[in-house]
Design an enzyme around this catalytic site. Structure first.
Site, PDB file in Angstrom:
ATOM      1  N   SER A 337       0.817  -1.212   0.000  1.00 37.46           N
ATOM      2  CA  SER A 337       0.000   0.000   0.000  1.00 37.46           C
ATOM      3  C   SER A 337       0.849   1.260   0.000  1.00 37.46           C
ATOM      4  O   SER A 337       1.826   1.371   0.747  1.00 37.46           O
ATOM      5  CB  SER A 337      -0.909   0.015   1.233  1.00 37.46           C
ATOM      6  N   ASP A 338       0.453   2.192  -0.830  1.00 32.65           N
ATOM      7  CA  ASP A 338       1.026   3.535  -0.785  1.00 32.65           C
ATOM      8  C   ASP A 338       0.592   4.190   0.524  1.00 32.65           C
ATOM      9  O   ASP A 338      -0.407   3.787   1.128  1.00 32.65           O
ATOM     10  CB  ASP A 338       0.519   4.331  -1.987  1.00 32.65           C
ATOM     11  N   LYS A 339       1.349   5.175   0.982  1.00 30.79           N
ATOM     12  CA  LYS A 339       1.011   5.818   2.253  1.00 30.79           C
ATOM     13  C   LYS A 339       0.084   7.010   2.059  1.00 30.79           C
ATOM     14  O   LYS A 339      -1.030   7.029   2.575  1.00 30.79           O
ATOM     15  CB  LYS A 339       2.289   6.269   2.981  1.00 30.79           C
TER      16      LYS A 339
END
Length: 965
Positions: A337-339
């Protein structure tokens, strides 16, 4: 002329630009003021003259959709049976078989038409948007289908050209033309070689500019070619699971055909059927073949998938871009997941008191220069938005701006490789100022981490002073540990484009706080409960990543992206990727490598979230590419799942629903194969032993009732397992054979025990093969096959999962109809009807209990825990590092159990011809046994693709069409 900025599109300096002749809005010589855009009346004129920005695609005629229900392997076998019935002059059976075909065809048409409409609605909801300048300079966002020639558009990285667009001002653009030209290396626009027109279907890799739309829809350079391709080609996709199931079904049918031939020979030769009753002998064998064909199976599968896809969009704000993606979502083990914007709010805020100003500057200066390097038209950029909002509240900064007279002339947009933006500002006295904003290391020295592709390379004055760098590093660590993302600002007195090696002055650090979303910690805990591990992958500093991970309940094993690039030992690097809780300061190539390692080296189904053009390669590499809310066109085009709500919450909902979908599909597959085995074996063995054949008409009616009564399986209640649902057919086949063989054994025991002891009332005799005997056998098989679904639909005991009221009503209704037919038409006494009910209920309970033992002890396929409801799961208050480690170890053990074989990691994709004659449309090979060819964005990737919707924007359709062919 500068290499990195251009103000006019290659007009010879010695000649005056030609004065355009008056023309209609959007015409060949029309020029729109790039600062004001079209007015509302001009937009209406252009729309009337040139039409909407769409490429119409011929949809399948309704009558073709209906006639296709009668084509395919299984319908052809039923039609063959009808022809044989007619050939032996059994007009009643012929009428029943034709009625069976018609009923299945009508049901199939109704459900497929409903599914097609649902998926078309989903496709129409996935509409790209773009920023345009209209009505005197207002920047607004509109759907790309509403673009008209003459519109002024703002292009950023990740945008897929929705029309032909003439470059006007801004950066030299890096354009990916692979979808049109096949060239892997992006082209630069504008330039003398390629001109200044960006063609529909190409993708912005880097740069920001303003352009004028010159053509839309089929009027674009490739628009008509795209329309022709989309008429003539389609993309057919079949999931691994579907292919395996259809292979098993065809194998069962083939084996049944051998049994049918054996029945024909035994009846004809051993029992003199060829001489005494040749017609009945042929029809008896034919009816068993019909009973063996699960003609409704493709229908139930396609309805399950289509309804599931519509449910995901409606209730979980997650739109799948192809039906096979549902299998991958249900099988997912690890989510990268991207932040920013996914785990966090992306609503960055600046705390003025935390701003760090370098010597000689004030905090107001840091914010002022940062605002001069921000683009007010980039409404979706969280950093620029936060900077401009903070500056708007800074009265001292606004006064200084007015006094000095700074005016932004142009900006080189953010590039994920160079990690900075450059602004060019003119002062009131006419002199120039260059402002740089970006990653601190890249602002201090652009060569940090290696020379990048930025056109302007520079250093700050104190880049070589250790004391300065140490102090700056300490300040950065202090801010990052508090959860701040830091942006550095530097300035150069003059135009840096004209200097060979400009030396900038460091202005300061602009700290931004991006708090986690309120539901992120709950969602991650819920995903962990579903045995999906989450790895954070971000471009932010390692300390920021660790602090965010602590707040949301992730582990602290966060590595630098540089570790991926510098670890030479392949085994060590793979192990690091496997064990890591996340990676910080990553490059786009790092994201893709993490995904490919998890997918290909470790063999687990991997998901990846992203929103920008730099994320597209990783999204494409993942089995489950997820474009988060607000993603660019390039990210959406590479994704399998498009979220229409921020955060990870929709992903959790999509996982649960996908697992329920596959629970329904698997239960029906088990049931239908088992029912075929039960009917074929029981009827055949009774014939082999006694020569007693159930009336062909009854067997055909039994098959018809089974198919109709099981349609509600698509609407059945199902439970989401806590483990991934894998596309493995072997254990499904074993369970099917278990049900089929055990039920056959019990049925034969009942028949032959009654035959020898004659404890029932009435006239039951296999040797005499009385009418009541044939009715008794038929009625027993009706109840056995109908009740079986209640056991097949659950992995454990039948009472642990309540079926839907529709399924219960359908089964009981069919059982009552069977009771009436048996008693009224075939003379089965009321007492015997009661005995058949009782014996089947006892057999059902016995087989259900044996099923649990068989699955858990023999084939080791126990269902395991389930997840009740869709709500997020609260984490325990006391979660020590040791407990989190043990939970992770347990999850990773399940990941190892969920490894896919290499051949199961990709879906089958085939480009097929769309024939134009009516006959060819019906029989030409476009008949798929599930709805994968309706209403979805086509994908530019090797593992999933579908056909574009009936009406779509020129840009998206163009890329899809050219990419597919």
């Amino acid at each position: 002329m500068s290499d990195d900025k251009v103000d006019k599109a290659f007009v010879d300096e010695d000649e005056e630009a030609p004065t355009p002749a008056p023309s209609e809005v959007g015409g060949k010589n029309w020029q729109t003021d790039s600062t004001k855009g079209l007015s509302t009346s001009e937009v209406e004129q252009s729309l009337e003259a040139w039409g909407r920005n769409e490429i119409e695609v011929e949809s399948t005629p309704i009558y073709v959709l209906f006639l296709r229900q009668f084509t395919g392997f299984m319908p052809f076998l039923i039609e063959l049976a009808a022809i044989i019935s007619l050939a032996v002059q059994d007009y009643v059976d012929f009428a029943i078989v034709c009625g069976m075909l018609l009923v299945n065809g009508c049901l199939g048409f109704r459900e497929e038409y409903h599914a097609k409409k649902s998926l078309d609605e989903l496709a129409n909801s996935i509409e790209s948007s773009i920023t345009v300048i209209r009505d005197g300079g207002k920047a607004i966002e509109i759907p790309t289908t509403e673009l008209v020639p003459g519109d002024i558009v703002f292009l950023v990285g990740g945008t897929i050209m929705p029309a032909d667009i003439k470059w006007l001002r801004g950066d030299v653009m890096s354009i990916d033309t692979a979808a049109l030209t096949g060239e892997p290396i992006p082209r630069k626009y504008p330039c003398e070689e390629y001109g200044d027109v960006l063609l529909s279907g190409t993708t912005v890799k880097a740069g920001e500019c303003y352009g004028q739309v010159t053509a839309t829809g089929t009027n674009t350079e490739i628009g008509q070619a795209q329309a022709d391709v989309m008429k003539d080609k389609a993309v057919k996709v079949e999931s691994v699971f579907y292919q395996k199931i259809m292979f098993v079904v065809q194998a069962v049918i083939l084996a049944s055909l051998f049994m049918v031939i054996a029945v024909l020979l035994v009846l004809g030769l051993a029992y003199d059927g060829f001489t005494v009753a040749a017609k009945e002998t042929v029809l008896s064998a034919l009816s068993i073949m019909i009973a063996a064909i699960p003609i409704a199976l493709p229908l139930v599968l396609q309805v399950n998938m289509a309804l599931g896809a519509a449910f995901l969009a409606k209730h979980h704000n997650a739109i799948v871009t192809s039906i096979p993606a549902l299998q991958d979502i249900a099988s997912m083990s690890i989510l990268c997941s991207d932040k920013t914007g996914t785990l966090t709010t992306a609503k960055m805020s600046i705390i003025p008191d935390s701003i760090h100003a370098a010597d000689g500057f004030e905090k107001t200066d840091v914010l002022l220069f940062a605002s001069l390097c921000s683009n007010p038209d980039k409404k979706d950029d969280p950093i620029d938005r936060a900077t401009l909002q903070a500056f708007e509240k800074d009265e001292a900064g606004k006064k200084k701006l007015e006094d000095i007279g700074y005016k932004q002339e142009s900006v080189i947009g953010f590039n994920p490789e160079v990690k900075r933006t450059i602004g060019f500002v003119r002062k009131k006295d006419g002199s120039m100022l260059t402002v740089a904003k970006g990653l601190p290391a890249k602002i201090i020295d652009t060569s940090a981490g290696g020379l990048d592709s930025g056109d302007i390379q520079f250093k700050c004055e104190k880049a070589g002073e250790k004391a300065f760098l140490a102090a700056l590093e300490d300040k950065g660590k202090e801010l990052s540990k508090a959860g701040y993302k830091t942006i550095a600002i530097a300035i150069y007195e003059g135009d840096a484009r004209e200097a060979d090696a400009p030396v900038f002055r460091f202005v300061g650090l602009l700290p931004m706080i991006d708090p986690p979303r309120e539901d992120t910690a709950l969602t991650i805990n819920s995903l962990h409960h579903a045995n999906i591990s989450v790895k954070m992958i971000t471009g932010d500093h390692q300390n920021v990543a660790r602090e965010t991970a602590r707040l949301i309940g992730l582990g602290q094993n966060i590595h630098q992206g540089e570790d991926i690039r510098t670890t030479s030992n392949e085994q060590q690097k793979n192990e690091m990727i496997w064990q890591a809780d996340g990676f910080a300061a990553v490059l786009p190539s790092d994201k893709r490598e993490v995904v490919m390692t998890l997918r290909n080296v470790f063999g687990v189904v991997t998901g990846m979230t992203g929103d920008g053009v730099n994320d597209a390669p990783a999204l494409s590499a993942a089995q489950v590419g997820i474009a988060v809310e607000g993603a660019t066109d390039a990210a959406k085009n590479a994704a399998d799942l498009i979220l229409t709500e921020p955060g990870l919450g929709p992903i959790y909902g999509a996982v649960l629903e996908s697992r329920r979908i596959f629970a329904r599909v698997k239960s029906y597959v088990v049931y239908r194969i088992a029912a075929s085995i039960l009917l074929v074996l029981t009827l055949s063995i009774v014939i082999f032993v006694s020569g007693c054949a159930v009336d062909s008409l009854l067997v055909i009616v039994l098959a018809l009732l089974n198919d109709i009564s099981m349609i509600p399986v698509a609407y059945d209640n199902a439970q989401a397992t806590a483990k991934p649902q894998l596309p493995k057919a072997s254990k499904l086949v074993l369970v099917s054979f278990f049900f089929g063989v055990v039920h056959t054994s019990l049925a034969l025991i009942v028949f032959f025990v009654i035959e020898r002891n004659d404890h029932l009332s009435g006239n039951f005799s296999l040797k005499m093969c009385t009418r009541e005997t044939r009715g008794f056998i038929w009625f027993y098989l009706i109840l056995a096959t109908e009740f079986m679904i209640f056991s097949a639909r659950t992995g454990s005991f039948f009472w642990e999962s309540a079926p839907s009221k529709y399924l219960v009503g359908s089964v009981l209704g069919t059982a009552v109809i069977g009771s009436l037919i048996a008693s009224l038409s075939y003379g089965v006494t009321g007492a015997n009807v009661g005995w058949v009910w009782l014996m089947n209920i006892v057999a059902f309970v016995v087989v259900d209990a044996a099923k649990v033992l068989f699955k858990s002890e023999i084939i080791h396929d126990a269902p395991g825990p389930i997840i009740v409801g869709d709500g997020l799961i609260e984490a325990e208050e006391e979660r020590t590092d040791a407990k989190m480690y043990m939970e992770k170890k347990k999850r990773y053990g399940i990941h190892i159990e969920s490894v896919l074989a290499p051949e199961d990691r990709y879906h089958n994709v085939e480009v097929v011809e769309t024939k134009k004659s009516c006959f060819a449309q019906i029989f030409g090979g476009l008949r798929t046994l599930h709805v994968s060819n309706y209403g979805f964005i086509r994908k530019q990737q090797h593992h999933s693709a579908t056909v574009a919707p009936p009406t779509t924007s020129a840009g998206t359709a163009g890329v899809a069409a050219m990419g597919a062919t």
